[in-house]
Write an enzyme that holds these catalytic residues in place. Structure first.
Site, short mmCIF file in Angstrom:
data_model
loop_
_atom_site.label_atom_id
_atom_site.label_comp_id
_atom_site.label_asym_id
_atom_site.label_seq_id
_atom_site.Cartn_x
_atom_site.Cartn_y
_atom_site.Cartn_z
CD GLU A 243 -3.06 -0.93 0.51
OE1 GLU A 243 -3.38 0.02 -0.15
OE2 GLU A 243 -3.81 -1.92 0.65
CB CYS A 277 -2.02 7.31 1.49
SG CYS A 277 -3.45 6.49 2.14
P1 NAD Z 1 8.33 4.97 4.37
O1 NAD Z 1 8.28 4.25 3.19
O2 NAD Z 1 9.26 5.83 4.59
O3 NAD Z 1 8.21 4.07 5.76
C1 NAD Z 1 7.37 3.06 5.86
C2 NAD Z 1 7.88 2.03 7.06
O4 NAD Z 1 8.87 1.13 6.18
C3 NAD Z 1 8.29 2.61 8.07
O5 NAD Z 1 7.89 1.85 9.34
C4 NAD Z 1 9.85 2.40 7.93
O6 NAD Z 1 10.65 2.28 9.22
C5 NAD Z 1 9.71 1.13 7.24
N1 NAD Z 1 10.88 0.87 6.26
C6 NAD Z 1 12.06 1.95 5.71
N2 NAD Z 1 12.69 1.15 4.94
C7 NAD Z 1 12.50 -0.21 4.88
C8 NAD Z 1 13.14 -1.43 4.46
N3 NAD Z 1 14.32 -1.13 3.68
N4 NAD Z 1 12.64 -2.48 4.78
C9 NAD Z 1 11.16 -2.70 5.21
N5 NAD Z 1 10.79 -1.38 5.97
C10 NAD Z 1 11.51 -0.49 5.79
O7 NAD Z 1 6.90 5.94 4.44
P2 NAD Z 1 6.49 6.76 5.59
O8 NAD Z 1 7.17 8.01 5.42
O9 NAD Z 1 6.35 6.25 7.08
O10 NAD Z 1 4.54 6.87 5.18
C11 NAD Z 1 4.42 7.98 4.26
C12 NAD Z 1 3.82 7.28 3.04
O11 NAD Z 1 3.10 6.08 3.23
C13 NAD Z 1 3.37 7.88 2.00
O12 NAD Z 1 4.10 7.87 0.72
C14 NAD Z 1 1.84 7.79 1.97
O13 NAD Z 1 1.31 8.18 0.92
C15 NAD Z 1 2.00 6.19 2.24
N6 NAD Z 1 0.90 5.63 2.76
C16 NAD Z 1 0.16 5.03 2.17
C17 NAD Z 1 -1.28 4.55 2.43
C18 NAD Z 1 -1.79 3.57 1.77
O14 NAD Z 1 -2.88 2.93 2.27
N7 NAD Z 1 -1.68 3.19 0.53
C19 NAD Z 1 -1.57 4.83 3.91
C20 NAD Z 1 -0.88 5.60 4.37
C21 NAD Z 1 0.54 6.25 4.03
#
Ligand code: NAD
Length: 497
Positions: A243, A277
């Site tokens: 997602e 998002c």
């Molecule tokens: P992010 O991708 O920076 O981090 C998300 C999660 O992934 C965090 O817990 C982070 O620690 C973890 N992570 C980071 N690197 C990783 C790796 N290499 N392997 C596994 N996990 C790792 O995103 P964010 O800044 O926390 O969130 C914002 C983003 O999320 C925006 O792009 C937003 O649109 C999206 N979002 C999508 C939805 C949806 O349902 N589609 C909902 C909410 C937010």
């Protein structure tokens, strides 16, 4: 100061969560490494077997207990959500109201959706009973973002638990406290086994969860991280639900209720300071209505104020690094010829960003093409809705969208390449538990919520049971020489015309 800096100050094993409004420390959490993650997953596996053994009714009872606890302590959790994200109190409460509703739906509907059912056994196997059941996967790893630190991961957690799985959750490094609160509250109603556990840390902890012995990863976050998650999961062929972000658009058609469209566009774009998002980041309005629509939007936006007090309209930008992205998008658009009808370059005042409404921004500017994730909306005029649909669908993202039209909302919605579309409202699909949620393209794949969301955390198992010997039995070396020929004749008769 970011949580990274704080972690370095406190030593590598500690993650410090901060209140983005004040920089105050909210809590300290361990940084779990691969061995600790593996140990948590190992414990979760046997806990999952116990949980699956409770059956639908046993699990539904426990999930109902958890739901009641969440309702009782809603304000306590809301305060923590506010502290870690900075969002206004009522926004945190609204987030939790939706959590409760989804948890209720998932627990109530899991049995109906997943239990064994008979299916027609067909022509060849008429002497068999055919049935289908959706069984738990085992342990589901959930990796979450910070923007809706309870609602977003619970879209996976609640549904995975209801489907009979154990869950290991890696919350965002910005909101670890909310993750731990959720798991601790669950343990109050299910004290016997660690059915729902949390591991905390930065990206590497998430990566360790991807490489652990989990049976599926449900990831919510940015597209760039989603690709890394997929690559790590590919090593063990661990299935993934992805997602990611979006660049959702709202279309205003000729016969739209303009007042309602302006009100909804503002909420869709600015609520949660645009850190949603499925937030509205682009509006395409047909030419004859454009000036009036912008007037209405400006009048409404002018009253909005960001701030740190509980009653503010919007809170701060939770992730400090996002401020630079927002500034770049606003400045690039203005340099490229866009006009700011609300706000300006100076609206970016970390940790707050005041609402910015840009009009006539170049379609290739980052403010139109990339996820901004701030209280910024671009309003561009189009000659007709066909052009609007073309522009909406030109994005690589395809998460959600909205259409304002009195006469052809459903028709336009179908033409939008997105997982969810709201007609004459915004974001409403997130609050309907029965509807699946997820995107296409750069927004990811797989679905949380609804029946699809329950099946996402289960494996279909097909079973046939022979009831009696068939007159024509083609799958044996003992078949007579005429058996298959007779079958072919039968098929010609039934399906050949
Ligand atoms: P992010 O991708 O920076 O981090 C998300 C999660 O992934 C965090 O817990 C982070 O620690 C973890 N992570 C980071 N690197 C990783 C790796 N290499 N392997 C596994 N996990 C790792 O995103 P964010 O800044 O926390 O969130 C914002 C983003 O999320 C925006 O792009 C937003 O649109 C999206 N979002 C999508 C939805 C949806 O349902 N589609 C909902 C909410 C937010």
């Amino acid at each position: 100061m970011s949580p990274h800096d704080r972690a370095e100050e406190d030593g590598p094993e500690t993650l410090v969560s901060l209140d983005p409004r004040t920089g105050e420390v909210v809590g300290r959490h361990p940084v779990h490494g691969p061995d600790e993650v593996a140990a948590v997953v190992r414990e979760a596996r046997s806990a999952g077997e116990w949980w699956a053994g409770l059956g639908f009714a046993g699990r539904a009872r426990r999930l109902a207990d958890w739901r009641r606890l969440l309702v009782r302590r809603l304000d306590e959790l809301a305060a923590l959500v506010c502290a870690e994200t900075g969002k206004p109190l009522d926004d945190a409460r609204l987030e939790l109201v939706m959590v409760v509703d989804h948890l209720h739906w998932a627990a109530r509907n899991a049995e109906r959706v997943l239990r064994r059912r008979r299916v027609p056994s067909g022509l060849l196997m008429y002497n068999h009973v055919a049935s289908l059941e959706y069984l738990p996967l085992g342990v589901v790893g959930v990796i979450g973002p910070w923007n809706y630190p309870a609602f977003t991961p619970m879209g996976s957690i609640a549904y995975a638990l209801a489907a009979g799985n154990a869950v290991v959750f890696k919350p965002s490094e910005l909101t670890p406290g909310v993750g731990e609160w959720l798991a601790a509250s669950f343990a109050e109603v299910v004290p016997e086994q660690p059915v729902f556990s949390v591991v905390t840390g930065f990206g590497p902890t998430g990566a360790a969860l991807c490489r652990s012995d989990v049976d599926k990863i449900a990831f919510t976050g940015s597209t760039a991280t989603g690709k890394r998650v997929m690559a790590a999961c590919a090593e063990n062929l661990t299935p993934v639900l992805i997602e990611c972000g979006g660049k959702d658009a709202l279309i205003v058609d000729e016969d739209a209720d303009l007042d309602a469209a302006a009100e909804a566009a503002l909420w869709g774009a600015m609520s949660n300071a645009g850190q949603t998002c499925v937030g509205v980041e682009r509006v395409y309005v047909v030419e004859p209505l454009a000036d009036r629509f912008v007037e209405l939007l400006v009048a409404r936006a002018a009253g909005l104020r960001p701030g740190g007090e509980p009653g503010a309209d919007l809170g701060p930008i939770t992730m400090p690094a996002q401020v630079d992205v927002i500034r770049r998008h606003v400045c690039d658009a203005l340099d490229g010829g866009a006009r700011a009808v609300v706000g300006s370059r100076d609206s970016v005042r970390p940790p707050y960003v005041e609402p910015v409404v840009l009009v006539d921004a170049p379609e290739d500017s980052p403010a139109v093409a990339e996820e901004t994730f701030g209280p910024v909306v671009v309003v561009n005029r189009v000659s007709d809705v066909d052009e609007a649909v073309r522009r909406v669908n030109a994005s690589g993202y395809g998460l959600g969208g909205a259409v304002f039209s009195r006469s052809r909302g459903a028709e336009l919605a179908r033409r939008v390449r997105a997982g969810m579309v709201a007609v004459n409202s915004v974001l409403s699909f997130v609050a309907v538990p029965a509807l699946p949620f997820g995107g296409v393209g750069d927004s990811g794949f797989g679905r949380i919520h609804g029946e699809d969301g329950l099946r996402e955390f289960a494996r279909a198992q097909a079973v046939t049971r022979r009831r009696f010997a068939a007159v024509l039995h083609p799958m044996t070396f003992d078949r007579g020489s005429r058996t298959v020929r007779r079958l072919v004749r039968l098929v010609r008769l039934l399906h050949g015309r």
